[in-house]
Design a protein around this motif. Structure first.
Motif, PDB file in Angstrom:
ATOM      1  N   SER A 169       0.832  -1.196   0.000  1.00  0.00           N
ATOM      2  CA  SER A 169       0.000   0.000   0.000  1.00  0.00           C
ATOM      3  C   SER A 169       0.865   1.243   0.000  1.00  0.00           C
ATOM      4  O   SER A 169       1.899   1.304   0.669  1.00  0.00           O
ATOM      5  N   PHE A 170       0.466   2.264  -0.770  1.00  0.00           N
ATOM      6  CA  PHE A 170       1.177   3.546  -0.732  1.00  0.00           C
ATOM      7  C   PHE A 170       0.406   4.571   0.079  1.00  0.00           C
ATOM      8  O   PHE A 170       0.726   5.757   0.077  1.00  0.00           O
ATOM      9  N   GLU A 171      -0.641   4.122   0.790  1.00  0.00           N
ATOM     10  CA  GLU A 171      -1.409   4.988   1.669  1.00  0.00           C
ATOM     11  C   GLU A 171      -0.954   4.807   3.110  1.00  0.00           C
ATOM     12  O   GLU A 171      -0.425   3.759   3.493  1.00  0.00           O
ATOM     13  N   GLU A 172      -1.165   5.835   3.940  1.00  0.00           N
ATOM     14  CA  GLU A 172      -0.901   5.713   5.369  1.00  0.00           C
ATOM     15  C   GLU A 172      -1.932   4.758   5.980  1.00  0.00           C
ATOM     16  O   GLU A 172      -3.099   4.756   5.589  1.00  0.00           O
ATOM     17  N   PRO A 173      -1.529   3.915   6.950  1.00  0.00           N
ATOM     18  CA  PRO A 173      -2.481   2.966   7.538  1.00  0.00           C
ATOM     19  C   PRO A 173      -3.557   3.677   8.358  1.00  0.00           C
ATOM     20  O   PRO A 173      -3.363   4.791   8.854  1.00  0.00           O
ATOM     21  N   LEU A 174      -4.697   3.006   8.498  1.00  0.00           N
ATOM     22  CA  LEU A 174      -5.762   3.498   9.367  1.00  0.00           C
ATOM     23  C   LEU A 174      -5.355   3.262  10.816  1.00  0.00           C
ATOM     24  O   LEU A 174      -4.802   2.218  11.153  1.00  0.00           O
ATOM     25  N   ALA A 175      -5.615   4.222  11.683  1.00  0.00           N
ATOM     26  CA  ALA A 175      -5.217   4.109  13.083  1.00  0.00           C
ATOM     27  C   ALA A 175      -6.414   4.369  13.983  1.00  0.00           C
ATOM     28  O   ALA A 175      -7.196   5.301  13.753  1.00  0.00           O
ATOM     29  N   PHE A 176      -6.575   3.522  15.014  1.00  0.00           N
ATOM     30  CA  PHE A 176      -7.624   3.721  16.006  1.00  0.00           C
ATOM     31  C   PHE A 176      -7.199   3.040  17.301  1.00  0.00           C
ATOM     32  O   PHE A 176      -6.209   2.299  17.336  1.00  0.00           O
ATOM     33  N   GLU A 177      -7.944   3.310  18.372  1.00  0.00           N
ATOM     34  CA  GLU A 177      -7.592   2.768  19.679  1.00  0.00           C
ATOM     35  C   GLU A 177      -8.640   1.788  20.162  1.00  0.00           C
ATOM     36  O   GLU A 177      -9.843   1.978  19.948  1.00  0.00           O
ATOM     37  N   ILE A 178      -8.170   0.720  20.805  1.00  0.00           N
ATOM     38  CA  ILE A 178      -9.025  -0.239  21.498  1.00  0.00           C
ATOM     39  C   ILE A 178      -8.495  -0.337  22.921  1.00  0.00           C
ATOM     40  O   ILE A 178      -7.445  -0.934  23.159  1.00  0.00           O
ATOM     41  N   GLY A 179      -9.193   0.280  23.859  1.00  0.00           N
ATOM     42  CA  GLY A 179      -8.696   0.326  25.219  1.00  0.00           C
ATOM     43  C   GLY A 179      -7.388   1.085  25.286  1.00  0.00           C
ATOM     44  O   GLY A 179      -7.286   2.233  24.842  1.00  0.00           O
ATOM     45  N   GLN A 180      -6.342   0.434  25.810  1.00  0.00           N
ATOM     46  CA  GLN A 180      -5.021   1.053  25.919  1.00  0.00           C
ATOM     47  C   GLN A 180      -4.135   0.761  24.709  1.00  0.00           C
ATOM     48  O   GLN A 180      -2.990   1.196  24.668  1.00  0.00           O
ATOM     49  N   THR A 212      -3.129   0.762  20.583  1.00  0.00           N
ATOM     50  CA  THR A 212      -3.246   1.459  19.308  1.00  0.00           C
ATOM     51  C   THR A 212      -3.165   0.430  18.182  1.00  0.00           C
ATOM     52  O   THR A 212      -2.259  -0.412  18.164  1.00  0.00           O
ATOM     53  N   VAL A 213      -4.112   0.490  17.263  1.00  0.00           N
ATOM     54  CA  VAL A 213      -4.190  -0.469  16.160  1.00  0.00           C
ATOM     55  C   VAL A 213      -3.953   0.261  14.845  1.00  0.00           C
ATOM     56  O   VAL A 213      -4.569   1.295  14.580  1.00  0.00           O
ATOM     57  N   LEU A 214      -3.053  -0.262  14.032  1.00  0.00           N
ATOM     58  CA  LEU A 214      -2.786   0.251  12.696  1.00  0.00           C
ATOM     59  C   LEU A 214      -3.187  -0.814  11.679  1.00  0.00           C
ATOM     60  O   LEU A 214      -2.781  -1.977  11.808  1.00  0.00           O
ATOM     61  N   VAL A 215      -3.976  -0.426  10.674  1.00  0.00           N
ATOM     62  CA  VAL A 215      -4.470  -1.369   9.675  1.00  0.00           C
ATOM     63  C   VAL A 215      -4.223  -0.800   8.278  1.00  0.00           C
ATOM     64  O   VAL A 215      -4.567   0.351   7.998  1.00  0.00           O
ATOM     65  N   GLY A 216      -3.646  -1.602   7.413  1.00  0.00           N
ATOM     66  CA  GLY A 216      -3.446  -1.234   6.018  1.00  0.00           C
ATOM     67  C   GLY A 216      -3.638  -2.449   5.143  1.00  0.00           C
ATOM     68  O   GLY A 216      -3.564  -3.590   5.611  1.00  0.00           O
ATOM     69  N   GLY A 217      -3.899  -2.238   3.867  1.00  0.00           N
ATOM     70  CA  GLY A 217      -4.094  -3.378   2.991  1.00  0.00           C
ATOM     71  C   GLY A 217      -4.203  -2.989   1.538  1.00  0.00           C
ATOM     72  O   GLY A 217      -4.204  -1.810   1.182  1.00  0.00           O
ATOM     73  N   VAL A 218      -4.296  -4.007   0.699  1.00  0.00           N
ATOM     74  CA  VAL A 218      -4.382  -3.830  -0.747  1.00  0.00           C
ATOM     75  C   VAL A 218      -5.368  -4.839  -1.319  1.00  0.00           C
ATOM     76  O   VAL A 218      -5.399  -6.001  -0.899  1.00  0.00           O
ATOM     77  N   ILE A 219      -6.187  -4.394  -2.265  1.00  0.00           N
ATOM     78  CA  ILE A 219      -7.020  -5.276  -3.084  1.00  0.00           C
ATOM     79  C   ILE A 219      -6.608  -5.039  -4.527  1.00  0.00           C
ATOM     80  O   ILE A 219      -6.699  -3.919  -5.030  1.00  0.00           O
ATOM     81  N   VAL A 268      -5.805 -10.619  -5.829  1.00  0.00           N
ATOM     82  CA  VAL A 268      -4.773 -10.662  -4.793  1.00  0.00           C
ATOM     83  C   VAL A 268      -5.144  -9.651  -3.719  1.00  0.00           C
ATOM     84  O   VAL A 268      -5.445  -8.484  -4.022  1.00  0.00           O
ATOM     85  N   THR A 269      -5.148 -10.079  -2.476  1.00  0.00           N
ATOM     86  CA  THR A 269      -5.444  -9.177  -1.358  1.00  0.00           C
ATOM     87  C   THR A 269      -4.395  -9.368  -0.269  1.00  0.00           C
ATOM     88  O   THR A 269      -3.882 -10.472  -0.070  1.00  0.00           O
ATOM     89  N   ASN A 270      -4.053  -8.288   0.416  1.00  0.00           N
ATOM     90  CA  ASN A 270      -3.217  -8.441   1.590  1.00  0.00           C
ATOM     91  C   ASN A 270      -3.693  -7.512   2.702  1.00  0.00           C
ATOM     92  O   ASN A 270      -4.376  -6.514   2.456  1.00  0.00           O
ATOM     93  N   LEU A 271      -3.348  -7.879   3.910  1.00  0.00           N
ATOM     94  CA  LEU A 271      -3.769  -7.135   5.095  1.00  0.00           C
ATOM     95  C   LEU A 271      -2.600  -7.043   6.054  1.00  0.00           C
ATOM     96  O   LEU A 271      -1.934  -8.035   6.352  1.00  0.00           O
ATOM     97  N   ASP A 272      -2.343  -5.831   6.534  1.00  0.00           N
ATOM     98  CA  ASP A 272      -1.227  -5.558   7.449  1.00  0.00           C
ATOM     99  C   ASP A 272      -1.804  -4.953   8.727  1.00  0.00           C
ATOM    100  O   ASP A 272      -2.413  -3.877   8.688  1.00  0.00           O
ATOM    101  N   ILE A 273      -1.628  -5.641   9.871  1.00  0.00           N
ATOM    102  CA  ILE A 273      -2.182  -5.192  11.147  1.00  0.00           C
ATOM    103  C   ILE A 273      -1.083  -5.129  12.199  1.00  0.00           C
ATOM    104  O   ILE A 273      -0.273  -6.049  12.316  1.00  0.00           O
ATOM    105  N   SER A 274      -1.057  -4.055  12.955  1.00  0.00           N
ATOM    106  CA  SER A 274      -0.126  -3.916  14.063  1.00  0.00           C
ATOM    107  C   SER A 274      -0.890  -3.430  15.286  1.00  0.00           C
ATOM    108  O   SER A 274      -1.652  -2.466  15.202  1.00  0.00           O
TER     109      SER A 274
END
Length: 338
Positions: free
Chosen positions: A38-49, A51-58, A80-86
């Motif tokens: 992905s050439f986009e910045e990942p999506l970021a949000f919080e779950i409790g304490q 921080t979750v970063l999510v990015g991907g490609v279709i 082809v799909t991929n998903l990147d989670i941190s």
């Protein structure tokens, strides 16, 4: 040419990585070792304490393959799909702990592959464990080309095992990374990047002790390699050049390989272009590849991508096929990244 000079290079590099850790700051961790990213910045949000970063490609590619300069009707259409989670959270002692996951599904191969790793990040750097075999390569490689361009052979043949552990840390404009697996194989690398005036420069180096399984599925080579990369950016254009050497040994077979790879890419409004070429020799027999890429940005995250890739290396020694590649392909795709 033997491996003595490489061993002289490896030893001080190993020592240097761990001596310098006293000044390290955090370095980013990515488990995406594929050229589709992905050439986009990942999506970021919080779950409790946390921080979750999510990015991907279709990606929906249409690939036309030509073998031996004769088109024989190989046209593949797939998804082809991929998903990147941190996921990362900070402890009371200000250490950050987290886990990263990358998964990719390729409909054409009917295959799902993934990487996972856990890490502890401190002001001294990051300790990492899991599927980390590609971390050093990603930190020191030539810049990924645009579109569906993929330059073959622009790496060592040898690979370390998928499972391993290591360290990554930033020292001002420099990042050092070291990874080792359970079999004693390792990769060490560093990059230095900083702007000077209106130009940006990046230099990287990498050494690796690994293994390479020949196409016959039986012959297992021990490998030792070293590579350097230089990069120059001015405005919207990038130019880079890489040199590499690798020694392959299996029983009485002792082969030496060298290569040079270079390329350029630029962005003109919504259009991005890239071109790259590679030439090398393994025990005096040549290997070569070339690639052209284009990306047209339609909207945020949505793009049309093209790529033409050619590669050829057919090398055998003592009745063993060391490498056997001969293909030219063109790929067009509609891609959405987030």
């Amino acid at each position: 040419m033997k491996t003595g000079f490489l061993r002289l290079l490896v030893v001080p590099t190993v020592v240097g990585v761990f001596v310098l850790t006293a000044g390290a700051a955090k370095a980013q961790i990515s488990l995406n070792y594929d050229d589709l990213s992905s050439f986009e910045e990942p999506l970021a949000f919080e779950i409790g304490q946390a921080t979750v970063l999510v990015g991907g490609v279709i990606d929906v590619p249409v690939k036309l393959t030509v073998d031996d300069s004769i088109f024989h009707g190989d046209v593949d259409v797939s998804l082809v799909t991929n998903l990147d989670i941190s996921i990362e959270m900070q402890l009371a002692n200000r250490w950050n702990v987290g886990v990263s996951y990358f998964g990719q599904y390729d409909e054409n191969r009917n295959d799902y592959e993934d990487n996972v790793a856990g890490f502890v990040r401190t002001s001294w750097g990051s300790l990492i464990g899991g599927n980390v075999d590609g971390l050093v390569r990603e930190a020191t490689r030539r810049r990924r080309a645009v579109g569906n361009s993929n330059l073959a052979f622009d790496d060592f043949y040898g690979r370390i095992n998928r499972w391993g552990g290591g360290y990554s840390g930033r020292f001002g404009p420099a990042i050092l990374t070291g990874i080792a697996d359970a079999d004693g194989n390792f990769e060490l690398g560093g990059q230095f990047q900083r702007p000077i005036g209106r130009r940006d420069y990046r230099f990287s180096a990498r050494v690796a002790k690994a293994r390479y399984l020949a196409p016959d599925g039986v012959t297992d080579f021990e490998t030792l390699g070293a590579a350097i990369v230089g990069e120059f950016v001015y405005g919207s254009s990038l130019f880079d050049l890489g040199f590499g050497y690798e020694n392959l040994q299996a029983g009485p077979i002792d082969l030496n390989r060298w290569y040079i790879s270079g390329g350029t890419q630029t962005k003109i409004g919504v259009l991005s272009l890239s071109a790259a070429g590679h030439y090398g020799e393994l025990d005096g027999t040549s290997e070569a590849s070339a690639s052209l890429g284009m990306r047209y940005d339609i909207a945020r995250g949505l793009s049309t991508n093209l790529g033409v890739n050619a590669r050829k290396a057919q090398i055998a020694r003592d009745g063993i096929s060391v490498v056997n590649e001969d293909e030219t392909s063109a790929t067009a795709s509609l891609r959405y990244s987030f």
